[in-house]
Enzyme design. Structure first.
Site, short mmCIF file in Angstrom:
data_model
loop_
_atom_site.label_atom_id
_atom_site.label_comp_id
_atom_site.label_asym_id
_atom_site.label_seq_id
_atom_site.Cartn_x
_atom_site.Cartn_y
_atom_site.Cartn_z
N CYS A 15 52.86 -35.72 -5.05
CA CYS A 15 53.61 -34.78 -4.91
C CYS A 15 53.27 -33.47 -4.41
O CYS A 15 52.02 -33.30 -3.97
CB CYS A 15 54.25 -34.40 -6.44
N CYS A 18 50.17 -31.79 -5.81
CA CYS A 18 48.84 -32.29 -5.52
C CYS A 18 48.21 -31.35 -4.21
O CYS A 18 47.20 -31.11 -4.11
CB CYS A 18 48.98 -33.72 -5.28
N CYS A 84 11.24 -31.27 24.80
CA CYS A 84 10.90 -30.58 23.50
C CYS A 84 11.83 -30.11 22.57
O CYS A 84 13.01 -30.33 22.76
CB CYS A 84 10.10 -29.44 24.11
N CYS A 87 14.89 -28.31 23.60
CA CYS A 87 15.88 -28.82 24.43
C CYS A 87 16.83 -29.46 23.27
O CYS A 87 18.04 -29.40 23.51
CB CYS A 87 15.44 -30.39 25.12
N ASP A 511 22.59 -43.45 -16.87
CA ASP A 511 23.69 -44.29 -17.61
C ASP A 511 23.12 -45.36 -18.60
O ASP A 511 21.82 -45.61 -18.24
CB ASP A 511 24.60 -44.94 -16.57
N ASP A 709 25.47 -47.24 -11.86
CA ASP A 709 25.71 -48.47 -11.12
C ASP A 709 26.60 -48.38 -9.99
O ASP A 709 26.51 -49.15 -9.21
CB ASP A 709 26.15 -49.32 -12.17
N ASP A 713 30.37 -45.46 -12.31
CA ASP A 713 29.74 -44.07 -12.29
C ASP A 713 29.94 -43.42 -11.23
O ASP A 713 29.27 -42.39 -10.94
CB ASP A 713 28.29 -44.35 -12.67
N1 LIG Z 1 37.07 -54.37 -23.86
C1 LIG Z 1 36.52 -53.97 -24.89
N2 LIG Z 1 36.34 -54.51 -26.20
C2 LIG Z 1 35.91 -53.66 -27.19
N3 LIG Z 1 35.61 -52.58 -27.00
C3 LIG Z 1 35.59 -51.68 -25.90
C4 LIG Z 1 36.14 -52.36 -24.75
N4 LIG Z 1 35.98 -51.42 -23.78
C5 LIG Z 1 35.49 -50.40 -24.31
N5 LIG Z 1 35.20 -50.65 -25.66
C6 LIG Z 1 34.66 -49.61 -26.36
O1 LIG Z 1 34.56 -48.31 -25.88
C7 LIG Z 1 33.35 -47.75 -25.85
C8 LIG Z 1 33.08 -47.22 -24.55
O2 LIG Z 1 33.03 -47.86 -23.35
P1 LIG Z 1 32.82 -47.51 -21.98
O3 LIG Z 1 33.28 -48.63 -21.19
O4 LIG Z 1 33.52 -46.31 -21.65
O5 LIG Z 1 31.24 -47.33 -21.99
P2 LIG Z 1 30.31 -48.43 -21.55
O6 LIG Z 1 30.46 -49.04 -20.42
O7 LIG Z 1 30.11 -49.41 -22.93
O8 LIG Z 1 28.89 -47.55 -21.74
P3 LIG Z 1 28.13 -46.81 -20.58
O9 LIG Z 1 28.78 -45.54 -20.45
O10 LIG Z 1 26.77 -46.77 -21.09
O11 LIG Z 1 28.36 -47.61 -19.36
C9 LIG Z 1 32.42 -49.20 -26.07
O12 LIG Z 1 31.16 -48.70 -26.24
C10 LIG Z 1 33.27 -49.88 -26.84
O13 LIG Z 1 32.96 -49.50 -28.49
#
Ligand SMILES: Nc1ncnc2c1ncn2[C@@H]1O[C@H](COP(=O)(O)OP(=O)(O)OP(=O)(O)O)[C@@H](O)[C@H]1O
Ligand SMILES: [Cu+]
Length: 814
Positions: A15, A18, A84, A87, A511, A709, A713
């Protein structure tokens, strides 16, 4: 201030709010003159000036939440005739002035220009002709890298031939001069034979062997500028003319000296070319690594074909001792593979069905069947080569000053030379007394010359000693060796800038999942509130089946192992950073962390202590609940990568503050941080929040590096000053990262830090010596304290030493 324009394609705008948000965000930046964002074409038209880099504009758009697709084309242009650093800086300035060129960077060490431009505003031909107009020969670089290597070799051979040729004449002349000097005291007026001999020996060196110097100088002057060849040309000509004048007026015969200057100059060129070749060896080595042929299965029969003919999906047979022809997946067999060329890790890695293998790595004893998943320019090796080449074409900010100096170096030297000449002619006594007062401390001052001869002597010395080359080569050669060394060790530097920023980064944020830990958690505990463990695992497995999260995978794996029955799920929902929910049997079930439970008012009852205990062990607890009622808890544990502690410890010893950032809860995070010795923990950070945390640290005045990763991230990596992505398989061209490490462990990060620091230190050393040399040598030459031949030899040595010093970087232990 040169105004530049660019057009970005911006994705994600829906929109007018933005587009105006982007406009405002960009207008805030210093250096951005005007911005116009068009919502329908999704294009941002930006004009900006030298105060800002294009990358920063891009970053700003990304920061406010949009994706930038560059509407620009990139082009590498080969340039012939650059002799050089003045240039290269001249061409660079000319290109950057052109409308439509977004960024041009000319690399003297690689003899090429990397140009990004807007194809709506300028064509390739126009760019080429802009370079040609400056008096050089430009050509679009073709993909044939092997040809290039041949050409380099030919150039080196030519250069060597010229050097030998020059000394074939100059050697006898030098000996003759020495003899004449020892007999007659000084080398003038001895005999007509001597004078004729000098002319006969010097003329071919200057005008035949060294003709390129004169044509280059002439071309340069014709285009209204001056490069270093102009200095050499004037210097040698002036010396040569004395050899003719000697027949009419009593002057010192310097024709032989002219020959010697040219011979030294050509020698310097040769050694420099050779050293530059060694510095750029990395790419050549990488190219040689590729496999030439492959055995593929056609109707279950083995057939040998050239690698270029491999198609995606072909099954390749890799026999003991052979190279894996291209990137792929193992479909059959087991073996260990030496991946050192890709990762720098010398321990062979076991490969079995389902594992990824990298093209050009070496199979040891077993036989593998590998399905080709990447061919041509998508392969790991091609990506590496491309990244190294691109990195070598980028600039390191510290070089900017040197570039600015080389820009007006030659004209400045011409002025200094003229002033020197007139000073000696008009104020000989003052100059002499200045010489004597300094000369008092310098043993070699013992001038037999006087008046105009001394003026000529000093002027020639000034002309030939002033050398912008060392300045121009200081950074690119070090960057070349550094990025090459990195590639050999699985460290891919994308931009030269990262090397400089890395040195300043005192904080590195890691991370947690997948970076410090392996990212492959396993289910360790199941506790039910009152009821069946199997049902609990069934619910959890059913829900987590639809999630991609590593935690989900751990639960699913455990559930499948126990063969728990699965249910139908309706209204599945995955809540980032919290967990998952869905309807099972008409009941709303959720599995996730405390945040999720709090949102649904789940009473954790008497289990609080148990949860805390598990978290203190470094486990992540997942609670499974049904509308207000806790059904049970599960814990998963991730293991640390073997080298995490040691690597982080090493970084701390280097004075770097280490941080851990994670979406996991504080207690679990703390427990893991403790194991690896990290004291600063940023926990409970939602994926979007990672960017803000990095900003916070930056707000405290830190330059921040972030290790993650590269997929989840990416925004945080972009926000950080140096983003380091940890390799995941063969896909290494990670846009968000400044540095990618192929090996998945943290020791590789330590190596990357060490490499950056070592490379930057080399750059600083080189720049220091290049500046130091010029600032000390020129005053000496003005005062007549340097013999022109010594001056020329010193000038040759200065550029050689810069390149050689860069080559020493290869010895660094990283
Ligand atoms: N599919 C899921 N099932 C259960 N809990 C989940 C799930 N996805 C996220 N969570 C919960 O949310 C939290 C944060 O998840 P998030 O993906 O943000 O971080 P992460 O990937 O676990 O850790 P990092 O930030 O170190 O990569 C997890 O630690 C977990 O407790
Ligand atoms: Cu030079």
């Amino acid at each position: 201030m040169a105004d530049k324009k660019t057009v970005f394609k911006v994705e994600g705008m829906n929109c007018a709010a933005c587009s105006s948000k982007i406009e405002r965000a960009l207008q805030k930046l210093e250096g951005v003159d005007s911005v116009q964002v068009n919502l329908t074409t999704e294009k941002a038209y930006i004009s900006y000036n030298d105060k800002i880099m294009l990358a920063d504009i891009k970053k700003q758009i990304q920061k406010v939440g949009y994706k930038v697709v560059e509407e620009t084309e990139k082009l590498t242009i080969e340039i012939e005739g650059m002799h050089c650093a003045s240039c290269s800086s001249k061409i660079e300035r000319a290109l950057n002035k052109k409308e439509g060129i977004i960024e041009a960077s000319v690399n003297l060490a690689l003899n090429n220009a990397a140009v990004s431009f807007n194809k709506d505003m300028i064509s390739q031909d126009e760019i080429i002709s802009a370079i040609n107009k400056q008096g050089y020969k430009a050509r679009i670089k073709t993909e044939q890298k092997e040809d290039e290597i041949d050409k380099d070799e030919k150039r080196l051979k030519d250069s060597k031939g010229r050097m030998i040729c020059a000394w074939a004449f100059t050697g006898p002349a030098a000996i003759w001069m020495l003899i004449a000097m020892s007999i007659g005291g000084h080398a003038h007026g001895e005999s007509a034979l001597f004078d004729i001999g000098m002319l006969v020996l010097a003329a071919p060196v200057l005008f035949w062997v060294g003709r390129d110097v004169f044509t280059s100088a002439f071309n340069s002057v014709r285009h209204g500028s001056a490069n270093m060849d102009v200095l050499i040309a004037i210097g040698t000509l002036a010396a040569f003319v004395t050899g003719i004048l000697v027949f009419v007026v009593p002057v010192e015969n310097y024709a032989g000296v002219a020959g010697m200057i040219m011979a030294f100059h050509l020698t310097g060129r040769y050694i420099e070319t050779k050293a530059k070749g060694r510095a750029s060896q990395a790419i050549k080595k990488l190219l040689e690594l590729g496999a030439k042929t492959a055995i593929v299965l056609v109707d279950n029969k083995e057939k040998e074909i050239p690698v270029e003919e491999i198609q995606l999906g072909d099954i390749m047979v890799v026999k003991p001792g052979q190279k894996v022809p291209t990137d792929g997946l193992v479909t059959w067999g087991e073996s260990s593979v030496d991946e050192s060329m890709a990762t720098g890790e010398s321990m062979p890695v076991t490969k079995k069905t389902g594992d990824e293998v990298i093209g050009s790595t070496v199979n040891s004893h077993g036989v593998l069947h590998v399905k080709a998943t990447k061919v041509g320019k998508d392969t790991f090796l091609s990506q590496v080569i491309k990244m190294v080449e691109e990195a070598q074409g980028t600039k390191v900010p510290i070089q900017e000053f040197a570039d600015r100096v080389t820009g007006f170096f030659v004209p400045a030297v011409l002025v200094i030379a003229a002033v020197t000449f007139f000073a000696w002619v008009v104020f000989p006594s003052q100059m002499s007394s200045a010489l004597m007062s300094v000369g008092h401390y310098i043993p070699w001052v013992n001038h037999h010359l006087s008046g105009p001869m001394l003026a000529l002597y000093s002027t020639i010395a000034v002309l030939v000693i002033a050398c912008p080359c060392a300045l121009g080569l200081a950074t690119p050669t070090a960057l070349m060796v550094g990025s090459g060394l990195g590639a050999e060790n699985g460290i891919l530097i994308r931009k030269g800038e990262a090397i400089q920023t890395m040195k300043e980064a005192k904080v590195i944020v890691f991370d947690k999942t997948g970076t410090i830990t392996k990212g492959k958690p396993e289910l360790t505990d199941i506790i039910t509130v009152n009821g069946d463990e199997g049902v609990l695992l069934s619910y959890a497995t059913t829900l987590e089946k639809s999630s991609e999260h590593p935690i989900a995978k751990a639960i699913v794996e455990a559930g499948e192992k126990r063969e728990v029955p699965l249910y139908q799920v309706e209204k599945f929902n995955s809540i980032t950073g919290k967990g998952v929910t869905g309807n099972i049997d008409g009941k709303l079930i959720f599995a996730g962390n405390r945040k999720l439970m709090n949102e649904h008012d789940v009473d954790l009852e008497n289990h609080e202590q148990k949860i805390i205990d598990l978290e203190n062990e470094g486990k992540t607890v997942i609670m499974v609940a049904e509308k207000g009622k806790l059904l049970g808890i599960m814990a998963v544990a991730d293991t640390l990568k073997e080298d995490s502690f040691q690597a982080l410890e090493e970084l701390r010893k280097m004075g770097i503050k280490t941080y851990m950032i994670t979406g996991d809860n504080h207690r679990t995070a703390q427990a893991i941080a403790k194991k690896v010795g990290i004291s600063e923990v940023l926990a409970d950070v939602l994926p979007d929040g990672k960017v803000d945390k990095i900003k916070e640290l930056q707000g405290m005045g830190y330059k921040v590096a972030m290790v993650g990763d590269g997929i989840n991230d990416a925004p945080a990596l972009t926000q950080s000053d140096v983003g380091i992505a940890i390799g995941t398989g063969t896909d290494i061209a990670i846009e968000a990262a400044d540095i990618t490490v192929v090996r998945g462990n943290l020791t590789a990060v330590v190596s990357a830090v060490k490499l950056s620091k070592a490379t930057f230190t080399k750059i600083e050393q080189n720049l220091f010596w290049a500046f130091f040399y010029n600032t000390v040598a020129i005053p000496l030459a003005i005062l007549g304290l340097l013999h022109p031949v010594i001056a020329e030899a010193a000038m040759a040595i200065s550029s050689i030493s810069v390149v050689a010093n860069a080559n020493l970087l290869r010895r660094t232990k990283i």
